[in-house]
Design a protein around this motif. Sequence first.
Motif, mmCIF file in Angstrom:
data_model
loop_
_atom_site.group_PDB
_atom_site.id
_atom_site.type_symbol
_atom_site.label_atom_id
_atom_site.label_comp_id
_atom_site.label_asym_id
_atom_site.label_seq_id
_atom_site.Cartn_x
_atom_site.Cartn_y
_atom_site.Cartn_z
ATOM 1 N N PRO A 111 0.843 -1.194 0.000
ATOM 2 C CA PRO A 111 0.000 0.000 0.000
ATOM 3 C C PRO A 111 0.885 1.253 0.000
ATOM 4 N N ILE A 112 0.428 2.269 -0.701
ATOM 5 C CA ILE A 112 1.147 3.542 -0.779
ATOM 6 C C ILE A 112 0.652 4.460 0.325
ATOM 7 N N VAL A 113 1.573 5.055 1.079
ATOM 8 C CA VAL A 113 1.195 6.094 2.023
ATOM 9 C C VAL A 113 2.033 7.329 1.712
ATOM 10 N N TYR A 118 4.828 -0.629 4.090
ATOM 11 C CA TYR A 118 4.225 0.384 3.220
ATOM 12 C C TYR A 118 5.264 0.965 2.268
ATOM 13 N N TYR A 119 4.766 1.431 1.136
ATOM 14 C CA TYR A 119 5.565 2.201 0.175
ATOM 15 C C TYR A 119 5.403 3.652 0.605
ATOM 16 N N ALA A 120 6.392 4.167 1.333
ATOM 17 C CA ALA A 120 6.269 5.464 1.999
ATOM 18 C C ALA A 120 6.871 6.581 1.156
ATOM 19 N N VAL A 121 6.082 7.617 0.941
ATOM 20 C CA VAL A 121 6.505 8.754 0.121
ATOM 21 C C VAL A 121 6.450 10.026 0.964
ATOM 22 N N GLY A 122 7.587 10.680 1.127
ATOM 23 C CA GLY A 122 7.648 11.982 1.755
ATOM 24 C C GLY A 122 8.119 12.991 0.718
ATOM 25 N N ASP A 127 1.549 -0.488 -4.842
ATOM 26 C CA ASP A 127 0.256 -0.984 -5.283
ATOM 27 C C ASP A 127 -0.692 0.195 -5.461
ATOM 28 N N PRO A 128 -0.941 0.642 -6.696
ATOM 29 C CA PRO A 128 -1.783 1.821 -6.922
ATOM 30 C C PRO A 128 -3.248 1.614 -6.543
ATOM 31 N N GLN A 129 -3.640 0.380 -6.289
ATOM 32 C CA GLN A 129 -5.018 0.110 -5.885
ATOM 33 C C GLN A 129 -5.225 0.336 -4.389
ATOM 34 N N ARG A 130 -4.133 0.540 -3.647
ATOM 35 C CA ARG A 130 -4.233 0.758 -2.200
ATOM 36 C C ARG A 130 -3.396 1.990 -1.847
ATOM 37 N N SER A 131 -4.078 3.083 -1.524
ATOM 38 C CA SER A 131 -3.354 4.333 -1.298
ATOM 39 C C SER A 131 -3.942 5.109 -0.125
ATOM 40 N N ALA A 132 -3.050 5.822 0.564
ATOM 41 C CA ALA A 132 -3.461 6.666 1.678
ATOM 42 C C ALA A 132 -2.719 7.993 1.604
ATOM 43 N N ILE A 169 -1.160 3.432 12.029
ATOM 44 C CA ILE A 169 -0.804 2.207 11.323
ATOM 45 C C ILE A 169 -1.883 1.145 11.514
ATOM 46 N N GLY A 170 -2.500 1.123 12.690
ATOM 47 C CA GLY A 170 -3.588 0.169 12.907
ATOM 48 C C GLY A 170 -4.765 0.448 11.992
ATOM 49 N N PHE A 171 -5.085 1.727 11.832
ATOM 50 C CA PHE A 171 -6.188 2.125 10.951
ATOM 51 C C PHE A 171 -5.851 1.789 9.495
ATOM 52 N N LEU A 172 -4.656 2.147 9.058
ATOM 53 C CA LEU A 172 -4.269 1.865 7.670
ATOM 54 C C LEU A 172 -4.248 0.364 7.390
ATOM 55 N N ASP A 173 -3.711 -0.404 8.320
ATOM 56 C CA ASP A 173 -3.693 -1.860 8.134
ATOM 57 C C ASP A 173 -5.104 -2.408 7.980
ATOM 58 N N SER A 174 -6.029 -1.881 8.796
ATOM 59 C CA SER A 174 -7.400 -2.403 8.753
ATOM 60 C C SER A 174 -8.095 -2.056 7.445
ATOM 61 N N LYS A 175 -7.706 -0.960 6.818
ATOM 62 C CA LYS A 175 -8.360 -0.534 5.577
ATOM 63 C C LYS A 175 -7.634 -0.972 4.312
ATOM 64 N N LEU A 176 -6.313 -1.126 4.401
ATOM 65 C CA LEU A 176 -5.532 -1.381 3.193
ATOM 66 C C LEU A 176 -4.864 -2.762 3.132
ATOM 67 N N LYS A 177 -4.895 -3.487 4.257
ATOM 68 C CA LYS A 177 -4.223 -4.788 4.262
ATOM 69 C C LYS A 177 -5.158 -5.949 4.569
#
Length: 267
Positions: A35-37, A64-68, A118-123, A256-264
């Motif tokens: 997932p992209i964050v 995560y694929y982390a982008v800053g 994964d462009p289908q999973r992004s935050a 991270i708990g929220f993102l995992d629940s929605k994207l993983k």
Amino acid sequence: MPEQTLKTESFDIALNDDLRLRGRVKTSGDGARKPIVIVAHGFRGHQDWGFWPDVTDRFAARGYYAVGFDFSRITAAEDGLDEERASKAGTLSQELLDIDAIVRHALEGRLPFPEEADPQRSALLGHSRAGGSSIVYAGENSGRIGVVVVWNGGASPIRSSGEPDLSPLQKAVALDYEANPARFDTVKHFAELSQPALIVQGDGDSERLLSFVNRLQELAPNQTYASIPGANHTFNASHPYEGANEALDSAFEVTIGFLDSKLKRGQ
């Protein structure tokens, strides 16, 4: 247990004749799509401010694929653009263009290590003013952003262009907001979001932001809210960074708990 080694690579995106974005991708490098964050720093910050390098490391280490990145107002000042042009780079309108460029590049595989994204999973995670921009962007681009997270932010600017003694930047921001009041109505955007959203708010932050979050909870009770006890606007972190603390750790773990629940889920 040895510390995990992350893959890191910087990037540069030309926006037009004079503005550019600079950023960095971090990932575990295991070859799996993640997932992209995308994390967006606050108005007075930058991608290397305080906790951001630590936070993006943590996201990458947790799969995560982390982008800053630095908003274009940062590079505009560094590149020596004149004050008027640099001030216009600091508006909300330009901030949204910056976010759009980062999101498009990430989803279209135009950033480093595209095979791990994964462009289908992004935050999209925004802090302070970028929290509001993230809400607006997600509201306008529901097909691109799957999850929204706001850290201590989201409220609209409070200055009027008619106030005396405004700096050129403050004036440009105020004029931009006054020209686009409906577009920058973060409360309305948030109430109408189709994506799941998380608001993480330190209970030691300003009364203005605490009242803003209370308003969001009234209008969008279906979304998720987390209060961090004793946390100020930067989760008790500072720059130069002196290491993690309980408030920052709590903000990250609930995120991270929220993102995992929605994207993983079902991974």
